[in-house]
Design an enzyme around this catalytic site. Structure first.
Site, PDB file in Angstrom:
ATOM      1  N   ARG A 156       0.852  -1.183   0.000  1.00 22.76           N
ATOM      2  CA  ARG A 156       0.000   0.000   0.000  1.00 22.76           C
ATOM      3  C   ARG A 156       0.892   1.240   0.000  1.00 22.76           C
ATOM      4  NH1 ARG A 156      -2.063  -3.559   3.990  1.00 22.76           N
ATOM      5  NH2 ARG A 156      -4.152  -4.370   3.524  1.00 22.76           N
ATOM      6  N   LYS A 180      -1.869  -2.567   8.260  1.00 22.22           N
ATOM      7  CA  LYS A 180      -2.930  -2.035   9.107  1.00 22.22           C
ATOM      8  C   LYS A 180      -2.787  -2.589  10.518  1.00 22.22           C
ATOM      9  CE  LYS A 180      -6.177  -1.404   5.285  1.00 22.22           C
ATOM     10  NZ  LYS A 180      -7.500  -1.768   4.722  1.00 22.22           N
ATOM     11  N   HIS A 251      -2.528   2.332  -5.663  1.00 18.74           N
ATOM     12  CA  HIS A 251      -3.344   1.166  -5.340  1.00 18.74           C
ATOM     13  C   HIS A 251      -3.594   0.323  -6.582  1.00 18.74           C
ATOM     14  CE1 HIS A 251      -5.177  -0.465  -1.761  1.00 18.74           C
ATOM     15  NE2 HIS A 251      -6.220  -0.848  -2.455  1.00 18.74           N
ATOM     16  N   ARG A 254      -0.847  -1.991  -6.842  1.00 19.55           N
ATOM     17  CA  ARG A 254      -1.048  -3.099  -5.896  1.00 19.55           C
ATOM     18  C   ARG A 254      -1.964  -4.154  -6.527  1.00 19.55           C
ATOM     19  NH1 ARG A 254      -1.258  -4.463  -0.356  1.00 19.55           N
ATOM     20  NH2 ARG A 254      -3.289  -5.079   0.477  1.00 19.55           N
ATOM     21  N   HIS A 277      -3.565  -9.142   3.610  1.00 19.97           N
ATOM     22  CA  HIS A 277      -5.010  -9.203   3.799  1.00 19.97           C
ATOM     23  C   HIS A 277      -5.326 -10.036   5.039  1.00 19.97           C
ATOM     24  CE1 HIS A 277      -5.855  -8.452  -0.753  1.00 19.97           C
ATOM     25  NE2 HIS A 277      -5.757  -7.333  -0.080  1.00 19.97           N
ATOM     26  N   TYR A 286      -9.493 -11.078  -6.582  1.00 21.16           N
ATOM     27  CA  TYR A 286      -8.598 -11.045  -7.740  1.00 21.16           C
ATOM     28  C   TYR A 286      -8.812 -12.230  -8.662  1.00 21.16           C
ATOM     29  CZ  TYR A 286      -6.235  -7.345  -5.250  1.00 21.16           C
ATOM     30  OH  TYR A 286      -5.964  -6.176  -4.595  1.00 21.16           O
TER      31      TYR A 286
END
Length: 305
Positions: A156, A180, A251, A254, A277, A286
């Site tokens: 990211r 995150k 992004h 990414r 993730h 995806y």
């Protein structure tokens, strides 16, 4: 059809509540009333005449009817929200003894992925950036290293901007990324990215370094840690030099990295770990991209497609 008296009275009181107590715009009030009145008409068609008659079965039946009418998921989600707010108000104001909408879920809206670069476009992006950096400018060499690392790792933009020099393990060609919740993961990168990092670290970064630069891996033109806005602007600018390429931000790179990994045979779990993730379901989006491309190739190539 006309609403039963109790429904009509409640709807009129709810309108007054939206206008005078919540001070909503006329457009929002019309939208809320339209959604709620539609639900009440559906309930009336099921022979309900009182707010006490409303239950989760009735509300789900109404929502399912919206789907059969071809309503978009975003519309259905908005209408479900409007009804939940109404039933909570009815309970709060004593017009009902239960909140029938408390258990009503909202259909999740599809989140379409932004377009990804194909392999040729990704190569053209990186080659064009490298050509522009041939003048040896510090910013040019930095941009090449950023683009290579974004594409190589699928990081990211916030993760990339937060990298310190010590987060890069060049002998092992891995980078420590804090995602995150400050969750740490180690992500590999390839030889082209390593070569770009070497030039940045040895030739260019020292030229932009100032006493306040600290340990930041990537520096802005004034020597501070580069910010996300500068990286986004740079990616858009560089992609404008690639004929036919979609206008993507970091992004999008990414998404491109994830798509190319899966198209190249990587398994979902590996891509999940690489992208950071928390849920495999996030990574599975995806597979739709790669399946669509597989279908297109099949239709073009198979004689009995």
């Amino acid at each position: 059809m006309d609403l039963p008296e109790e429904f009509a009275t409640a709807l009129a009181a709810y309108e007054r509540h939206l206008v005078s107590e919540r001070n909503l715009t006329p457009h929002t009030v019309r939208a809320y009333l339209g959604d709620v009145s539609g639900m009440l008409r559906h309930a009336a068609a099921m022979s309900h005449t009182s707010l006490e008659d409303l239950d989760i079965r009735t509300l789900r039946s109404w929502l399912a009817n919206q789907q059969t009418l071809g309503k978009a998921r975003t519309t259905m989600a908005r209408r479900a929200t409007a009804v939940r707010v109404f039933t909570a108000w009815a309970l709060r104001t004593g017009r009902a003894t239960k909140d029938a909408g408390a258990q009503l879920g909202s259909p999740k809206a599809h989140k379409p992925l932004p377009p990804a670069l194909d392999v040729a476009q990704a190569r053209a992006l990186l080659e064009a950036a490298a050509v522009q950096a041939d003048d040896g400018s510090a910013v040019g060499l930095r941009d090449v290293a950023i683009l290579e690392l974004l594409y190589a790792t699928g990081a990211r933009v916030g993760e990339l901007c937060g990298l310190d020099v010590d987060d890069v393990d060049r002998p092992r060609r891995v980078v420590r990324v804090f995602g995150k919740g400050r969750k740490e993961r180690m992500v590999p990168y390839g030889l082209p990215a390593d070569q770009a990092l070497e030039r940045w670290l040895t030739e260019a970064r020292p030229r932009l370094f100032v006493p306040g630069s600290g340990a930041a891996l990537f520096l802005g033109a004034r020597g501070g840690r580069i910010d996300q806005r500068a990286v986004r602007s740079m990616v858009h600018r560089r992609l404008a030099d690639v004929p036919g390429a979609p206008d993507l931000g970091p992004h999008g790179l990414r998404h491109t990295a994830a798509t190319h990994l899966l198209e190249g045979g990587a398994d979902l779990r590996t891509v999940q770990e690489m992208l950071g993730h928390a849920s495999l379901a996030t990574t599975q989006i995806y597979t739709h991209v790669t399946t669509d491309r597989l279908r297109s190739a099949y239709l073009m190539a198979h004689p009995r497609a």
